[in-house]
Design a protein around this motif. Structure first.
Motif, PDB file in Angstrom:
ATOM      1  N   UNK A 155       0.834  -1.198   0.000  1.00 40.64           N
ATOM      2  CA  UNK A 155       0.000   0.000   0.000  1.00 40.64           C
ATOM      3  C   UNK A 155       0.869   1.248   0.000  1.00 40.64           C
ATOM      4  N   UNK A 156       0.455   2.247  -0.743  1.00 40.65           N
ATOM      5  CA  UNK A 156       1.200   3.503  -0.785  1.00 40.65           C
ATOM      6  C   UNK A 156       0.326   4.625  -1.313  1.00 40.65           C
ATOM      7  N   UNK A 157       0.884   5.818  -1.358  1.00 44.57           N
ATOM      8  CA  UNK A 157       0.170   6.990  -1.857  1.00 44.57           C
ATOM      9  C   UNK A 157       1.026   7.697  -2.895  1.00 44.57           C
ATOM     10  N   UNK A 158       0.391   8.139  -3.967  1.00 46.50           N
ATOM     11  CA  UNK A 158       1.096   8.852  -5.027  1.00 46.50           C
ATOM     12  C   UNK A 158       0.238  10.039  -5.450  1.00 46.50           C
ATOM     13  N   UNK A 159       0.877  11.173  -5.717  1.00 42.70           N
ATOM     14  CA  UNK A 159       0.170  12.393  -6.116  1.00 42.70           C
ATOM     15  C   UNK A 159       0.589  12.793  -7.527  1.00 42.70           C
ATOM     16  N   UNK A 160      -0.311  13.474  -8.224  1.00 41.95           N
ATOM     17  CA  UNK A 160      -0.011  13.876  -9.594  1.00 41.95           C
ATOM     18  C   UNK A 160      -0.752  15.152  -9.958  1.00 41.95           C
ATOM     19  N   UNK A 161      -0.045  16.145 -10.501  1.00 39.85           N
ATOM     20  CA  UNK A 161      -0.714  17.284 -11.130  1.00 39.85           C
ATOM     21  C   UNK A 161      -1.083  16.914 -12.569  1.00 39.85           C
ATOM     22  N   UNK A 162      -2.288  17.270 -12.973  1.00 35.62           N
ATOM     23  CA  UNK A 162      -2.786  16.953 -14.306  1.00 35.62           C
ATOM     24  C   UNK A 162      -3.216  18.238 -15.012  1.00 35.62           C
ATOM     25  N   UNK A 163      -2.889  18.363 -16.286  1.00 37.06           N
ATOM     26  CA  UNK A 163      -3.273  19.532 -17.074  1.00 37.06           C
ATOM     27  C   UNK A 163      -3.825  19.070 -18.415  1.00 37.06           C
ATOM     28  N   UNK A 164      -4.765  19.846 -18.943  1.00 41.12           N
ATOM     29  CA  UNK A 164      -5.332  19.497 -20.237  1.00 41.12           C
ATOM     30  C   UNK A 164      -6.540  20.339 -20.553  1.00 41.12           C
ATOM     31  N   UNK A 165      -7.501  19.749 -21.248  1.00 40.14           N
ATOM     32  CA  UNK A 165      -8.704  20.464 -21.662  1.00 40.14           C
ATOM     33  C   UNK A 165      -9.946  19.620 -21.383  1.00 40.14           C
ATOM     34  N   UNK A 166     -11.063  20.311 -21.224  1.00 39.46           N
ATOM     35  CA  UNK A 166     -12.369  19.667 -21.097  1.00 39.46           C
ATOM     36  C   UNK A 166     -13.338  20.342 -22.055  1.00 39.46           C
TER      37      UNK A 166
END
Length: 210
Positions: A155-166
């Motif tokens: 078990x672990x935790x990971x973070x991520x910034x995400x960029x794009x369009x909707x």
């Protein structure tokens, strides 16, 4: 209170309700005038109450078929901060299954992910292409990885910034169908955890409704 007083009271109440409705015309009524509904104010320029700026919904994400198989769900609460900007929070759960042979020769891998995200959407060229939003979000995932025939789980935790369009296809003033394409800035192709959690790709496609 006799019958006449009751009748008078009900008449006054209905009259007040009708007058208030005329005073605070619903923004959706602008459709009859060939205009898009306002998102944060009435046609008279009065700010809409907090509750009328909220959007509720969710969607599906991480959908892949084959090896690996993956499917996720993500409830959402969004707030119309300005006519062109939405901010929101959401949760997500994703199930991913790798068949034997892809990661390990004779063992399959199951990953369960529980996450939280905060996001911002900004409609940046409404005069040219309305309902197209720049989309940025920060997502954290707590994952549990279980290898077949092996006791325990990692078990672990990971973070991520995400960029794009909707791109949002409005159905009503407070509801729409959203197709989102994002890029994971924290994706590391040589990191096995990053590879397994994000399915071997930095791109995230999401279909949502809010």
């Amino acid at each position: 209170m006799n019958y006449l007083q009751k009748l008078l009271f009900i008449t006054l109440l209905l009259s007040s309700t009708i007058a208030f409705g005329q005073l605070t015309e619903d923004p959706d009524d602008r459709r009859d005038q060939g205009k898009d509904p306002l998102r944060t104010q009435t046609p008279e320029g009065r700010p809409l109450p907090f509750g009328q700026r909220l959007r509720f919904g969710g969607g599906i994400n991480g959908f892949r078929f084959g090896n690996p198989f993956s499917l996720g769900v993500s409830p959402v609460i969004a707030y119309q901060a300005t006519e062109r900007m939405l901010v929101g929070i959401g949760g997500n759960y994703t199930y991913t299954r790798y068949k034997p042979g892809l990661l390990y020769a004779n063992q399959g891998v199951t990953i369960n992910q529980y996450g939280f995200r905060g996001f911002l959407m900004y409609e940046f060229i409404p005069s040219i292409l309305p309902n197209l939003y720049l989309h940025g979000e920060l997502q954290t995932n707590t994952y549990q990885q279980k290898i077949d025939q092996v006791a325990g789980a990692y078990t672990g935790t990971i973070a991520a910034p995400l960029v794009g369009i909707t791109y949002m296809q409005p159905i009503s003033r407070r509801f729409g169908v959203n197709l989102t394409a994002l890029y994971n800035l924290n994706y590391k192709p040589n990191d096995p955890i990053s590879y397994q959690v994000y399915g071997g790709t930095p791109f995230v496609l999401r279909l949502s409704f809010f």
